[in-house]
Each structure stands twice: as C-alpha cells, then as structure tokens.
Design a protein around this motif. Structure first.
Motif, PDB file in Angstrom:
ATOM      1  N   MET A   1       0.821  -1.194   0.000  1.00 50.97           N
ATOM      2  CA  MET A   1       0.000   0.000   0.000  1.00 50.97           C
ATOM      3  C   MET A   1       0.869   1.263   0.000  1.00 50.97           C
ATOM      4  N   GLN A   2       1.882   1.293   0.882  1.00 52.05           N
ATOM      5  CA  GLN A   2       2.764   2.453   0.951  1.00 52.05           C
ATOM      6  C   GLN A   2       3.518   2.633  -0.353  1.00 52.05           C
ATOM      7  N   ASN A   3       3.900   1.514  -0.983  1.00 50.48           N
ATOM      8  CA  ASN A   3       4.597   1.577  -2.265  1.00 50.48           C
ATOM      9  C   ASN A   3       3.730   2.239  -3.328  1.00 50.48           C
ATOM     10  N   ASP A   4       2.419   1.928  -3.330  1.00 49.82           N
ATOM     11  CA  ASP A   4       1.503   2.528  -4.289  1.00 49.82           C
ATOM     12  C   ASP A   4       1.375   4.028  -4.061  1.00 49.82           C
ATOM     13  N   ILE A   5       1.307   4.434  -2.803  1.00 43.07           N
ATOM     14  CA  ILE A   5       1.193   5.855  -2.485  1.00 43.07           C
ATOM     15  C   ILE A   5       2.460   6.587  -2.907  1.00 43.07           C
ATOM     16  N   ASP A   6       3.614   5.995  -2.640  1.00 47.29           N
ATOM     17  CA  ASP A   6       4.881   6.613  -3.050  1.00 47.29           C
ATOM     18  C   ASP A   6       4.967   6.734  -4.567  1.00 47.29           C
ATOM     19  N   HIS A   7       4.546   5.688  -5.259  1.00 47.81           N
ATOM     20  CA  HIS A   7       4.583   5.713  -6.727  1.00 47.81           C
ATOM     21  C   HIS A   7       3.636   6.788  -7.262  1.00 47.81           C
ATOM     22  N   LEU A   8       2.440   6.876  -6.688  1.00 43.72           N
ATOM     23  CA  LEU A   8       1.468   7.878  -7.121  1.00 43.72           C
ATOM     24  C   LEU A   8       1.965   9.292  -6.833  1.00 43.72           C
ATOM     25  N   LEU A   9       2.565   9.488  -5.659  1.00 43.47           N
ATOM     26  CA  LEU A   9       3.104  10.809  -5.337  1.00 43.47           C
ATOM     27  C   LEU A   9       4.253  11.173  -6.267  1.00 43.47           C
ATOM     28  N   ASN A  10       5.126  10.217  -6.561  1.00 39.52           N
ATOM     29  CA  ASN A  10       6.215  10.472  -7.516  1.00 39.52           C
ATOM     30  C   ASN A  10       5.658  10.856  -8.881  1.00 39.52           C
ATOM     31  N   ASP A  11       4.618  10.159  -9.315  1.00 43.04           N
ATOM     32  CA  ASP A  11       3.996  10.471 -10.604  1.00 43.04           C
ATOM     33  C   ASP A  11       3.424  11.883 -10.603  1.00 43.04           C
ATOM     34  N   HIS A  12       2.754  12.247  -9.521  1.00 45.02           N
ATOM     35  CA  HIS A  12       2.209  13.609  -9.423  1.00 45.02           C
ATOM     36  C   HIS A  12       3.316  14.656  -9.386  1.00 45.02           C
ATOM     37  N   LEU A  13       4.415  14.360  -8.710  1.00 46.06           N
ATOM     38  CA  LEU A  13       5.533  15.309  -8.669  1.00 46.06           C
ATOM     39  C   LEU A  13       6.131  15.527 -10.061  1.00 46.06           C
ATOM     40  N   VAL A  14       6.277  14.456 -10.834  1.00 45.35           N
ATOM     41  CA  VAL A  14       6.810  14.585 -12.199  1.00 45.35           C
ATOM     42  C   VAL A  14       5.851  15.386 -13.069  1.00 45.35           C
ATOM     43  N   ARG A  15       4.568  15.072 -12.992  1.00 47.30           N
ATOM     44  CA  ARG A  15       3.575  15.820 -13.790  1.00 47.30           C
ATOM     45  C   ARG A  15       3.563  17.287 -13.403  1.00 47.30           C
ATOM     46  N   TRP A  16       3.644  17.549 -12.086  1.00 41.20           N
ATOM     47  CA  TRP A  16       3.647  18.937 -11.626  1.00 41.20           C
ATOM     48  C   TRP A  16       4.883  19.673 -12.125  1.00 41.20           C
ATOM     49  N   HIS A  17       6.044  19.023 -12.046  1.00 46.31           N
ATOM     50  CA  HIS A  17       7.283  19.649 -12.520  1.00 46.31           C
ATOM     51  C   HIS A  17       7.172  19.981 -14.009  1.00 46.31           C
ATOM     52  N   ASN A  18       6.710  19.030 -14.793  1.00 48.89           N
ATOM     53  CA  ASN A  18       6.562  19.273 -16.236  1.00 48.89           C
ATOM     54  C   ASN A  18       5.534  20.358 -16.520  1.00 48.89           C
ATOM     55  N   TRP A  19       4.450  20.375 -15.749  1.00 48.47           N
ATOM     56  CA  TRP A  19       3.426  21.402 -15.931  1.00 48.47           C
ATOM     57  C   TRP A  19       3.977  22.781 -15.599  1.00 48.47           C
ATOM     58  N   CYS A  20       4.740  22.866 -14.503  1.00 50.82           N
ATOM     59  CA  CYS A  20       5.341  24.148 -14.126  1.00 50.82           C
ATOM     60  C   CYS A  20       6.405  24.592 -15.130  1.00 50.82           C
TER      61      CYS A  20
END
Length: 127
Positions: A1-20
């Motif tokens: 479960m924690q691995n999924d949350i970490d993966h999802l947060l990493n994905d959101h961080l990458v998308r946010w960085h690219n969006w910014c």
C-alpha cells in the motif's frame, strides 16, 4: 500500500514539474479564430485528439500546485528538487537551501512528502 502511495506521489511530482516547466504538447484545436475572437469553434473533435484529457491534466496540476503552495520551506524546496530529479530520471539536482548532509536531506524530504500527502488528502487531490 505504501509503495503505491509513493509511486502515485512520484507520478504527481513529475507531472507537476513538467506542468510548471511548461513542457506541454499542444492538444486540440484553437478555440477561436484570429479574425473572430468572439466566436467559438466547435469542440466536436476534442474527444478524439486528447484536448479533453489535457484539460483534466491541467486541472489536476493546478490543484497539485495549490497544495504545493501550502507547503512551507525548506520542505517545498526538497519536493521541488525531488520532482526535478524524478522528471530527469537521475539524481543530479540539489539546492544550497537544503542541508549538505545526505541523512538530514533525506529526513527533510521524508517529512516534506508526509506534509504534502496530508495537504493533498485535506484538499481532496489525493485520498
């Protein structure tokens, strides 16, 4: 479960960085003609070319950006640097605002990720 949350947060961080960073491909057709700014073109083809998906991505990125604005320093810097490193695929970026000791940096990053997850959960971006 924690691995999924970490993966999802990493994905959101990458998308946010690219969006910014504004690394976006143009999707959809222009919504107005240069000569007729007041008239709107049809959106009938936007489902086929991905413009609706791009609009959803923009909405998620804006909500994530608002959540990042609620994270205090030095945690925001740690998250920004991690987002950049994740987006480039290598751990090469760092910041003089963060401690030089790797153990201290990793503690700040872990705390920053926990703070961000709480903010994202309270705002409804991630549940």
């Amino acid at each position: 479960m924690q691995n999924d949350i970490d993966h999802l947060l990493n994905d959101h961080l990458v998308r946010w960085h690219n969006w910014c960073s504004r690394y976006r491909f143009g999707k959809g057709y222009p919504s107005s003609d240069v000569t007729c700014r007041q008239s709107r073109t049809s959106k009938q083809y936007d489902y086929d070319n991905g413009a609706i998906d791009a609009s959803v991505e923009d909405s998620i990125a804006e909500a994530f950006d608002a959540a990042m604005d609620r994270v205090e320093q030095p945690y925001r810097t740690a998250l920004s640097i991690q987002a950049r490193n994740l987006a480039t695929g290598a751990t090469v970026w760092n910041s003089p605002r963060l401690p030089a000791d790797p153990m201290e940096r990793s503690k700040i990053l872990m705390d920053a990720r926990n703070i961000l997850l709480k903010v994202l959960a309270s705002t409804g971006v991630m549940g």
